[in-house]
Design a protein around this motif. Structure first.
Motif, PDB file in Angstrom:
ATOM      1  N   GLY A 183       1.008  -1.099  -0.044  1.00 28.96           N
ATOM      2  CA  GLY A 183      -0.025  -0.109   0.172  1.00 28.96           C
ATOM      3  C   GLY A 183       1.091   1.244   0.165  1.00 28.96           C
ATOM      4  O   GLY A 183       2.013   1.167   0.574  1.00 28.96           O
ATOM      5  N   PHE A 217       0.910   5.622   0.464  1.00 31.62           N
ATOM      6  CA  PHE A 217       0.389   6.837   1.022  1.00 31.62           C
ATOM      7  C   PHE A 217       1.399   8.019   0.706  1.00 31.62           C
ATOM      8  O   PHE A 217       2.480   7.954   1.174  1.00 31.62           O
ATOM      9  CB  PHE A 217       0.141   6.947   2.281  1.00 31.62           C
ATOM     10  N   ASP A 269      -1.107   1.433  -6.296  1.00 30.91           N
ATOM     11  CA  ASP A 269      -2.643   1.776  -6.086  1.00 30.91           C
ATOM     12  C   ASP A 269      -3.404   1.049  -6.835  1.00 30.91           C
ATOM     13  O   ASP A 269      -4.244   0.393  -6.427  1.00 30.91           O
ATOM     14  CB  ASP A 269      -2.891   3.411  -6.516  1.00 30.91           C
ATOM     15  N   HIS A 313      -5.632  -3.164   1.179  1.00 29.59           N
ATOM     16  CA  HIS A 313      -6.157  -2.153   1.546  1.00 29.59           C
ATOM     17  C   HIS A 313      -5.768  -1.872   3.051  1.00 29.59           C
ATOM     18  O   HIS A 313      -5.633  -0.973   3.747  1.00 29.59           O
ATOM     19  CB  HIS A 313      -7.860  -2.344   1.744  1.00 29.59           C
ATOM     20  N   ARG A 316      -2.300   0.021   3.045  1.00 35.25           N
ATOM     21  CA  ARG A 316      -2.508   1.351   2.785  1.00 35.25           C
ATOM     22  C   ARG A 316      -2.815   2.016   4.042  1.00 35.25           C
ATOM     23  O   ARG A 316      -2.360   3.270   4.472  1.00 35.25           O
ATOM     24  CB  ARG A 316      -3.508   1.576   1.787  1.00 35.25           C
ATOM     25  N   ARG A 341      -0.253   5.119   5.867  1.00 33.79           N
ATOM     26  CA  ARG A 341      -0.853   6.133   6.433  1.00 33.79           C
ATOM     27  C   ARG A 341      -0.162   6.285   7.786  1.00 33.79           C
ATOM     28  O   ARG A 341      -0.173   7.681   8.164  1.00 33.79           O
ATOM     29  CB  ARG A 341      -2.365   6.362   6.210  1.00 33.79           C
TER      30      ARG A 341
END
Length: 370
Positions: A75, A77, A92, A259, A262, A266
């Motif tokens: 993932g 960010f 992505d 997911h 990701r 973050r």
């Protein structure tokens, strides 16, 4: 201590929460290997194309150099987009990447990407990558132009290959090495840094490891163990404006879906915030998180694919480990770094460790080992 004998944040007595792995490095995640090429030569004044040269390349393999093409679920960010990480659109779109990650200076990022693609094609194994032999390598950058003749383009193909072929497991050097060679952090010398945490879950133990190339932050914002250290250490000279950025790579052996990765990427931004980073206007703060689990599923391109991933209730514990690892990796990049003189005699001073220790003592924030 680092393999080169440089002090790390824990060795200096900084009280850091969480339990690290054996090497307190991204390589604590089984299979992950790190390699460097470091270029330091020439003296001021600046002569474009001649020097001074203060730069390098870092390579990170998710499944080791013995399997160079091997991919991983991932993932991405972007906390602040004044930077570059090639391959991010592919991450992505497909929730994965293939091959090693390279990190270098801003003007060498494209070359690192292209050389990596050629290097991988020369080693193509249809059993490892059965879809087709095309590559969209992840290559990232931060700007070292205050110390390095960045417009001289001193990174060459051989240097990128040197970093790729130097990748190993085990303890990882930090500070003025690899892509972090010419970087600054909070207006001190910065560079390459790493750390890890172990995460017990459901009767097992997983690992989260972080690697950073730190090149961001204003002096007055620096916080160490919650203490406003930057306010306590005034600047001794004017500094060139921040033209910074940080690249953060987070690895784990916990099974996670794209997911979830990701979400891990973050949370790396919180680790920067813990040190005082604000993702300033001049900064590119880019993060990639990947999992070394689900190896067979990543290689399968046809039929029904079966994967494992954590229940959502597990994620908060891995968020904590990510934040702690990134925070400590940034501090390690600074504690291990050495004063460096670069372009037109500009000096990036090493963090004054003894002064930091005294400040932490006044705030009652230092461990007994110091």
């Amino acid at each position: 201590m680092t393999p080169r004998g440089r002090l790390r944040a824990r060795g200096a007595g900084v009280p850091l929460v969480g339990e690290p792995g054996p090497w307190n490095a991204i390589t604590d995640v089984a299979g992950v290997e790190v390699g460097y090429c470091t270029l330091i030569k020439g003296e001021p004044p600046l002569q474009v194309g001649v020097g001074p040269v203060r730069t390098g390349v870092t390579a990170i393999f998710p499944r080791g150099r013995a399997r160079p093409e091997a991919g991983a679920y991932a993932g991405f960010f972007s906390m602040s987009g004044i930077g570059e990480m090639s391959g991010a659109a592919f991450v992505d779109e497909r929730g994965r990447f293939d091959g090693p990650v390279t990190i270098t200076n801003t003007h060498s990022c494209g070359l690192a990407r292209d050389v990596t693609a050629r290097w991988l094609f020369a080693r193509h194994d249809p059993g490892e990558k059965p879809d087709q032999p095309f590559y969209l390598p992840v290559a990232a950058e931060t700007h070292d132009g205050a110390l390095n003749d960045i417009n001289g383009h001193h990174i060459k193909e051989a240097h990128i290959i040197e970093a790729l072929e130097a990748a190993r497991s085990g303890p990882v050097d930090e500070g003025n090495v690899g892509g972090g060679t010419g970087m600054r952090c909070f207006e001190f010398k910065g560079g390459s840094g790493t750390a890890s945490r172990v995460v017990p879950y459901e009767g097992g133990v997983y690992t989260v490891g972080a690697f950073v190339q730190s090149n961001f932050g204003k002096r007055h914002l620096l916080r160490i163990a919650g203490v406003p250290v930057g306010l306590e250490i005034p600047k001794v000279q004017s500094t060139v404006p921040e033209c910074g950025s940080i690249i953060g790579i987070v690895a784990t052996d916990a099974p996670m879906a794209p997911h979830q990765l990701r979400r891990i990427a973050r949370r790396a931004a919180y680790g920067i915030s813990a040190t005082g980073g604000i993702a300033s206007n001049e900064s590119g703060d880019l993060f990639l998180a990947f999992s070394t689990a689900n190896d067979q599923a990543v290689r399968q391109h046809e039929g029904l694919v079966t994967t494992e991933f954590l229940g959502e209730g597990a994620m908060s514990g891995f968020y904590e480990a990510t934040i702690q690892s990134v925070e400590e990796a940034i501090l390690n990049s600074m504690f291990a770094a050495e004063t460096m003189v670069g372009v037109d005699a500009f000096t990036a001073h090493a963090l004054p460790v003894s002064q930091v220790q005294e400040i932490l003592r006044r705030y009652n924030r230092i461990s007994e080992m110091a």
